[in-house]
Design an enzyme around this catalytic site. Sequence first.
Site, mmCIF file in Angstrom:
data_model
loop_
_atom_site.group_PDB
_atom_site.id
_atom_site.type_symbol
_atom_site.label_atom_id
_atom_site.label_comp_id
_atom_site.label_asym_id
_atom_site.label_seq_id
_atom_site.Cartn_x
_atom_site.Cartn_y
_atom_site.Cartn_z
ATOM 1 N N SER A 121 0.816 -1.217 0.000
ATOM 2 C CA SER A 121 0.000 0.000 0.000
ATOM 3 C C SER A 121 0.842 1.255 0.000
ATOM 4 O O SER A 121 0.311 2.348 -0.203
ATOM 5 C CB SER A 121 -0.836 0.047 1.281
ATOM 6 N N HIS A 142 -1.007 -2.728 -7.290
ATOM 7 C CA HIS A 142 -1.722 -2.365 -6.061
ATOM 8 C C HIS A 142 -3.234 -2.413 -6.268
ATOM 9 O O HIS A 142 -3.824 -1.493 -6.836
ATOM 10 C CB HIS A 142 -1.263 -0.958 -5.607
ATOM 11 N N GLU A 154 -3.517 0.280 -9.114
ATOM 12 C CA GLU A 154 -2.387 1.190 -9.369
ATOM 13 C C GLU A 154 -1.184 0.354 -9.797
ATOM 14 O O GLU A 154 -0.862 -0.641 -9.140
ATOM 15 C CB GLU A 154 -1.999 1.951 -8.089
ATOM 16 N N ASN A 192 -3.497 6.113 -1.599
ATOM 17 C CA ASN A 192 -3.269 6.184 -0.154
ATOM 18 C C ASN A 192 -2.597 7.482 0.292
ATOM 19 O O ASN A 192 -2.726 7.882 1.455
ATOM 20 C CB ASN A 192 -2.477 4.973 0.324
HETATM 21 C C1 LIG Z 1 -5.439 0.528 1.829
HETATM 22 C C2 LIG Z 1 -5.078 0.429 0.405
HETATM 23 O O1 LIG Z 1 -3.919 0.124 0.096
HETATM 24 C C3 LIG Z 1 -5.971 0.788 -0.698
HETATM 25 C C4 LIG Z 1 -7.426 0.537 -0.495
HETATM 26 O O2 LIG Z 1 -7.934 -0.488 -0.821
HETATM 27 S S1 LIG Z 1 -8.240 1.761 0.279
HETATM 28 C C5 LIG Z 1 -9.895 1.136 0.404
HETATM 29 C C6 LIG Z 1 -10.624 1.341 -0.873
HETATM 30 N N1 LIG Z 1 -11.964 0.831 -0.709
HETATM 31 C C7 LIG Z 1 -12.976 1.628 -0.399
HETATM 32 O O3 LIG Z 1 -12.834 2.834 -0.276
HETATM 33 C C8 LIG Z 1 -14.277 0.925 -0.215
HETATM 34 C C9 LIG Z 1 -15.377 1.886 0.162
HETATM 35 N N2 LIG Z 1 -16.637 1.126 0.243
HETATM 36 C C10 LIG Z 1 -17.355 0.816 -0.858
HETATM 37 O O4 LIG Z 1 -17.007 1.164 -1.980
HETATM 38 C C11 LIG Z 1 -18.621 0.038 -0.628
HETATM 39 O O5 LIG Z 1 -19.020 0.210 0.708
HETATM 40 C C12 LIG Z 1 -18.442 -1.490 -0.929
HETATM 41 C C13 LIG Z 1 -18.140 -1.706 -2.413
HETATM 42 C C14 LIG Z 1 -17.377 -2.151 -0.088
HETATM 43 C C15 LIG Z 1 -19.736 -2.214 -0.583
HETATM 44 O O6 LIG Z 1 -20.754 -1.587 -1.284
HETATM 45 P P1 LIG Z 1 -22.288 -1.756 -0.865
HETATM 46 O O7 LIG Z 1 -23.087 -1.100 -1.923
HETATM 47 O O8 LIG Z 1 -22.490 -1.380 0.524
HETATM 48 O O9 LIG Z 1 -22.465 -3.277 -0.784
HETATM 49 P P2 LIG Z 1 -22.970 -4.350 -1.796
HETATM 50 O O10 LIG Z 1 -23.992 -3.826 -2.764
HETATM 51 O O11 LIG Z 1 -23.374 -5.448 -0.886
HETATM 52 O O12 LIG Z 1 -21.656 -4.746 -2.582
HETATM 53 C C16 LIG Z 1 -21.245 -4.190 -3.796
HETATM 54 C C17 LIG Z 1 -20.326 -5.187 -4.451
HETATM 55 O O13 LIG Z 1 -19.184 -5.378 -3.641
HETATM 56 C C18 LIG Z 1 -18.997 -6.764 -3.341
HETATM 57 N N3 LIG Z 1 -18.458 -6.827 -1.984
HETATM 58 C C19 LIG Z 1 -18.866 -6.117 -0.932
HETATM 59 N N4 LIG Z 1 -18.100 -6.412 0.138
HETATM 60 C C20 LIG Z 1 -17.216 -7.338 -0.277
HETATM 61 C C21 LIG Z 1 -16.156 -8.027 0.365
HETATM 62 N N5 LIG Z 1 -15.837 -7.814 1.646
HETATM 63 N N6 LIG Z 1 -15.443 -8.912 -0.363
HETATM 64 C C22 LIG Z 1 -15.731 -9.142 -1.651
HETATM 65 N N7 LIG Z 1 -16.707 -8.496 -2.329
HETATM 66 C C23 LIG Z 1 -17.429 -7.614 -1.634
HETATM 67 C C24 LIG Z 1 -20.386 -7.356 -3.436
HETATM 68 O O14 LIG Z 1 -20.334 -8.746 -3.727
HETATM 69 C C25 LIG Z 1 -20.978 -6.567 -4.590
HETATM 70 O O15 LIG Z 1 -20.517 -7.125 -5.809
HETATM 71 P P3 LIG Z 1 -21.427 -7.026 -7.131
HETATM 72 O O16 LIG Z 1 -21.609 -5.568 -7.428
HETATM 73 O O17 LIG Z 1 -20.636 -7.763 -8.172
HETATM 74 O O18 LIG Z 1 -22.712 -7.691 -6.750
HETATM 75 N N1 LIG Z 2 -6.267 -3.983 3.653
HETATM 76 C C1 LIG Z 2 -6.381 -3.219 2.595
HETATM 77 O O1 LIG Z 2 -7.376 -2.489 2.452
HETATM 78 C C2 LIG Z 2 -5.316 -3.208 1.560
HETATM 79 C C3 LIG Z 2 -4.089 -3.770 1.808
HETATM 80 N N2 LIG Z 2 -3.114 -3.745 0.839
HETATM 81 C C4 LIG Z 2 -1.818 -4.352 1.090
HETATM 82 O O2 LIG Z 2 -1.917 -5.752 0.870
HETATM 83 C C5 LIG Z 2 -1.042 -6.448 1.769
HETATM 84 C C6 LIG Z 2 -1.859 -7.417 2.601
HETATM 85 O O3 LIG Z 2 -2.852 -6.706 3.312
HETATM 86 P P1 LIG Z 2 -4.112 -7.455 3.937
HETATM 87 O O4 LIG Z 2 -4.525 -8.586 3.074
HETATM 88 O O5 LIG Z 2 -5.079 -6.407 4.304
HETATM 89 O O6 LIG Z 2 -3.461 -8.030 5.284
HETATM 90 P P2 LIG Z 2 -3.947 -9.236 6.187
HETATM 91 O O7 LIG Z 2 -3.442 -8.953 7.546
HETATM 92 O O8 LIG Z 2 -5.402 -9.490 5.967
HETATM 93 O O9 LIG Z 2 -3.175 -10.483 5.540
HETATM 94 C C7 LIG Z 2 -1.779 -10.602 5.516
HETATM 95 C C8 LIG Z 2 -1.466 -12.071 5.364
HETATM 96 O O10 LIG Z 2 -0.060 -12.224 5.184
HETATM 97 C C9 LIG Z 2 0.331 -13.337 5.971
HETATM 98 N N3 LIG Z 2 1.764 -13.334 6.232
HETATM 99 C C10 LIG Z 2 2.457 -12.644 7.172
HETATM 100 N N4 LIG Z 2 3.773 -12.960 7.106
HETATM 101 C C11 LIG Z 2 3.902 -13.862 6.105
HETATM 102 C C12 LIG Z 2 4.998 -14.593 5.579
HETATM 103 N N5 LIG Z 2 6.230 -14.432 6.069
HETATM 104 N N6 LIG Z 2 4.787 -15.456 4.568
HETATM 105 C C13 LIG Z 2 3.539 -15.617 4.068
HETATM 106 N N7 LIG Z 2 2.448 -14.980 4.532
HETATM 107 C C14 LIG Z 2 2.628 -14.111 5.548
HETATM 108 C C15 LIG Z 2 -0.500 -13.170 7.230
HETATM 109 O O11 LIG Z 2 -0.482 -14.330 8.027
HETATM 110 P P3 LIG Z 2 -0.668 -14.155 9.643
HETATM 111 O O12 LIG Z 2 -2.015 -13.564 9.849
HETATM 112 O O13 LIG Z 2 -0.528 -15.542 10.111
HETATM 113 O O14 LIG Z 2 0.443 -13.228 10.083
HETATM 114 C C16 LIG Z 2 -1.854 -12.882 6.614
HETATM 115 O O15 LIG Z 2 -2.508 -14.067 6.220
HETATM 116 C C17 LIG Z 2 -0.310 -5.373 2.582
HETATM 117 O O16 LIG Z 2 0.878 -5.055 1.930
HETATM 118 C C18 LIG Z 2 -1.296 -4.197 2.518
HETATM 119 O O17 LIG Z 2 -0.690 -2.958 2.693
HETATM 120 C C19 LIG Z 2 -3.322 -3.204 -0.403
HETATM 121 C C20 LIG Z 2 -4.539 -2.684 -0.711
HETATM 122 C C21 LIG Z 2 -5.634 -2.599 0.256
#
Ligand SMILES: CC(=O)CC(=O)SCCNC(=O)CCNC(=O)[C@H](O)C(C)(C)COP(=O)(O)OP(=O)(O)OC[C@H]1O[C@@H](n2cnc3c(N)ncnc32)[C@H](O)[C@@H]1OP(=O)(O)O
Ligand SMILES: NC(=O)C1=CN([C@@H]2O[C@H](COP(=O)(O)OP(=O)(O)OC[C@H]3O[C@@H](n4cnc5c(N)ncnc54)[C@H](OP(=O)(O)O)[C@@H]3O)[C@@H](O)[C@H]2O)C=CC1
Length: 293
Positions: A121, A142, A154, A192
């Site tokens: 991320s 990403h 990304e 992010n």
């Molecule tokens: C941290 C990082 O590195 C980067 C990031 O990812 S930052 C996070 C970015 N994500 C966001 O900002 C998510 C913001 N939230 C949303 O967009 C919406 O709340 C949401 C898409 C998650 C759910 O939307 P909603 O309208 O409340 O729910 P819902 O209608 O039930 O779901 C919409 C779709 O998402 C899917 N979905 C929802 N939650 C899900 C989950 N946890 N896992 C898999 N699919 C999921 C549903 O199956 C549905 O798919 P279809 O359109 O194909 O039917």
């Molecule tokens: N969460 C988000 O919204 C997003 C996250 N990301 C990125 O994706 C990556 C994963 O995030 P996310 O899935 O949320 O994290 P989670 O905590 O859900 O999952 C991480 C997984 O990696 C496993 N793990 C840790 N160490 C090792 C290792 N040495 N070898 C193999 N597996 C290992 C963990 O196992 P255990 O639990 O046993 O430690 C766990 O199953 C991160 O780099 C995050 O920044 C990118 C986009 C969105």
Amino acid sequence: MNAVLKNIGIIGAGQMGCGIAHVSAAAGYRVHIYDLSQDRIESGLATINGNLARLVTNGKMTEEERKSTLSHITGSSDVNDLAPSDLVIEAATEDEAVKRKIYTQVCPVLKPEALLATNTSSLSITRLAAATDRPERFMGIHFMNPVPAMKLVELVRGIATDEKTFSAAKEFVGTLEKTITVAEDFPAFIVNRILLPMINEAIYTLYEGVGTVDAIDTAMKLGANHPMGPLQLADFIGLDTCLSIMQVLHDGLADSKYRPCPLLVKYVEAGWLGRKSGRGFYDYRGEVPVPTR
Ligand SMILES: CC(=O)CC(=O)SCCNC(=O)CCNC(=O)[C@H](O)C(C)(C)COP(=O)(O)OP(=O)(O)OC[C@H]1O[C@@H](n2cnc3c(N)ncnc32)[C@H](O)[C@@H]1OP(=O)(O)O
Ligand SMILES: NC(=O)C1=CN([C@@H]2O[C@H](COP(=O)(O)OP(=O)(O)OC[C@H]3O[C@@H](n4cnc5c(N)ncnc54)[C@H](OP(=O)(O)O)[C@@H]3O)[C@@H](O)[C@H]2O)C=CC1
């Protein structure tokens, strides 16, 4: 499906690894998930199955497609099982030391021509590439969470990433029907860099008592039309991941505006990581999430 990349390896059976496995298998790729424990893999496969089953219930996928998608996914805790992979996407915990250690274990197992990508991320792609034996065949792919629902990916090149690798990654992501944006290798890239300071500010707003969890999330959902409130989204991403991203921004850009909120630090220290641990800004142990402040 991509003509060259047929076998996709995924490292980490967490929420992102499973989401990437789901969309890759649905697009026809053979997918192998590697994680440290078999339990983690079993629960990851159960989550994928649950998400596929919901698509069947909603008429977005047939039962045959669900079965076929699942049959494309295997998992194990033996790193050697990643050997046939043409592309490995690392989606392990957002911790540079963890990722570097993984690369030293995985690289000797891979085919010399295999591509290695990270779903990080925030971390420097160039620095992570330097911990591999193939910086020219390494880059950032990403995905956003939840992967099956979010349209953006990304793509981030490190300084050494070659054009062939970038083109192959672009083609692969295209076959998943996602839209790409290209970001330069700066801390936390584009999404992010913008999103996490907003979430951090929401946590400061809570910390300073400007509003309750419910007030802050309602304000941003109804006042700014965000699909989730920022605290709900923080819990969804994982508070450990949110903190790591803020630390990378703070260290990498050396600007105090990225200082992680002390309340975020405390929650992570308490093991309150959000949805995945059952408690964060909401308590998820009951039928419906309950705000904790
Ligand atoms: C941290 C990082 O590195 C980067 C990031 O990812 S930052 C996070 C970015 N994500 C966001 O900002 C998510 C913001 N939230 C949303 O967009 C919406 O709340 C949401 C898409 C998650 C759910 O939307 P909603 O309208 O409340 O729910 P819902 O209608 O039930 O779901 C919409 C779709 O998402 C899917 N979905 C929802 N939650 C899900 C989950 N946890 N896992 C898999 N699919 C999921 C549903 O199956 C549905 O798919 P279809 O359109 O194909 O039917
Ligand atoms: N969460 C988000 O919204 C997003 C996250 N990301 C990125 O994706 C990556 C994963 O995030 P996310 O899935 O949320 O994290 P989670 O905590 O859900 O999952 C991480 C997984 O990696 C496993 N793990 C840790 N160490 C090792 C290792 N040495 N070898 C193999 N597996 C290992 C963990 O196992 P255990 O639990 O046993 O430690 C766990 O199953 C991160 O780099 C995050 O920044 C990118 C986009 C969105």
